[in-house]
Motif scaffolding. Sequence first.
Motif, PDB file in Angstrom:
ATOM      1  N   ASP A   1      40.701  42.977  46.137  1.00  0.00           N
ATOM      2  CA  ASP A   1      40.113  41.698  45.743  1.00  0.00           C
ATOM      3  C   ASP A   1      39.252  41.079  46.835  1.00  0.00           C
ATOM      4  O   ASP A   1      38.709  39.975  46.643  1.00  0.00           O
TER       5      ASP A   1
ATOM      6  N   ALA B   1      35.718  39.002  46.353  1.00  0.00           N
ATOM      7  CA  ALA B   1      35.577  38.479  44.995  1.00  0.00           C
ATOM      8  C   ALA B   1      35.062  37.049  45.045  1.00  0.00           C
ATOM      9  O   ALA B   1      35.347  36.294  45.980  1.00  0.00           O
ATOM     10  N   ASP B   2      34.293  36.666  44.018  1.00  0.00           N
ATOM     11  CA  ASP B   2      33.740  35.314  43.981  1.00  0.00           C
ATOM     12  C   ASP B   2      34.730  34.298  43.420  1.00  0.00           C
ATOM     13  O   ASP B   2      34.415  33.114  43.306  1.00  0.00           O
TER      14      ASP B   2
ATOM     15  N   ARG C   1      40.923  33.669  39.126  1.00  0.00           N
ATOM     16  CA  ARG C   1      40.950  34.743  38.136  1.00  0.00           C
ATOM     17  C   ARG C   1      42.350  35.352  38.118  1.00  0.00           C
ATOM     18  O   ARG C   1      42.882  35.743  39.163  1.00  0.00           O
TER      19      ARG C   1
END
Length: 400
Positions: free
Chosen positions: A145, A148-149, A189
């Motif tokens: 991860d 990740a944004d 997320r």
Amino acid sequence: MMLRQLLKLIWRRKSRNLLLSLEILLAFVLVFAVAAFAARYVQLQQLPTGFSYRNQWMVQIRTEKPLVNDAAVYDQVQRNLLALPEVEQVAFAALPVYQMSRRSGTYERADGTGPIRLDVQDASDQYGPTMDMRVASGRWFSSADDGADTTPVVINQLAAERLFPGAVKAAVGKLFSDPSDENNPTRYRVVGVVDAFRSQGELMDPVPFMLPRFRPGVGKEAMTIVMLKLRPGTPRAFESALSTRIKQLQPQWSLVITPLTEARASMLSLQLVPLKIGAVIAAFLLVMVAFGLFGVLWQNTMQRTPEIGLRRALGAASGSIYRQIIAEQFLLSSGAMLVGLLLLVQLPLTGVMSETLNWPVFWAAVALSAAVIYLLSLLSSLYPGWRAAQLSPVQALHHE
């Protein structure tokens, strides 16, 4: 026919029985309250906490100045602790388990609806394996991860139900956000869903929980809890070696080292205090009510000497008189408890106590409190009933 006659007798003495009924009603409500708490605790103990405690230890770091989120420090601590033969896994977290510490926040769904209140536990990549947490769907966050944004997060089943109603099974991959910063809201997320997570242990009410990923060196907040998974059978004496190793690395840290077995026992003891206090108060008041019932029953029985003596003169057996006194007390208790039940049933119907007083808990408390009241009524009526059964027609005529 016998029941109708008993009800008529009770109704004719309704003014005398009013005080007795009020005492029974008070005792029923009191026992119900304690029984409901006990039943809820039993129910909660059957639910999973979502993590293991048998081979896990917790190290709380305390410093005079706020701890700095330094990736090198966390890496150094982790590598050196894993070098100890007793240590299998090392993880970092923001809050301890089996303590009253909790942190929560308000979040929104991707479409802007909400708010949804979630408890929060920031944790490192190794937290799930260290705590033996089982991921029901998806995975635990990891180095995959990086970059990740959005912030990867693991949530429990209850959080999935609140965040994504109707799409719980497809929660993995979905987004939600923290709107506290309007200019730059944090986006999350979901990468995994666990069945449960109750940080305060077996007697904690299930709450929606999220575990955002903590990455050493990223962000300002540092983790002050080190969680360890040790080899089975590691003795308590290992605390000395563990403390020495950490002190060699960070001598300015103050450490509180606790096996989770001990933290769990301490937490359970603390959580049971209200129930123990309630039980003591209830027991004391029940004794007082029992003496009150006995006194009122004794007085009522003595006032009914002519009636009872006349029944004996007409051929009624002493056993019949005995059963009549006890049956009348049971009917009186049933009437008082019925009134109490009509009042108490409003609690689960209206949902004022939420899940704390759900229907299984309610009916279990009703059954237990009714059993206690019937037993109390029986014990209070045994001697007055026996005395009434010993009355003879001669005593009745003398009374007249």
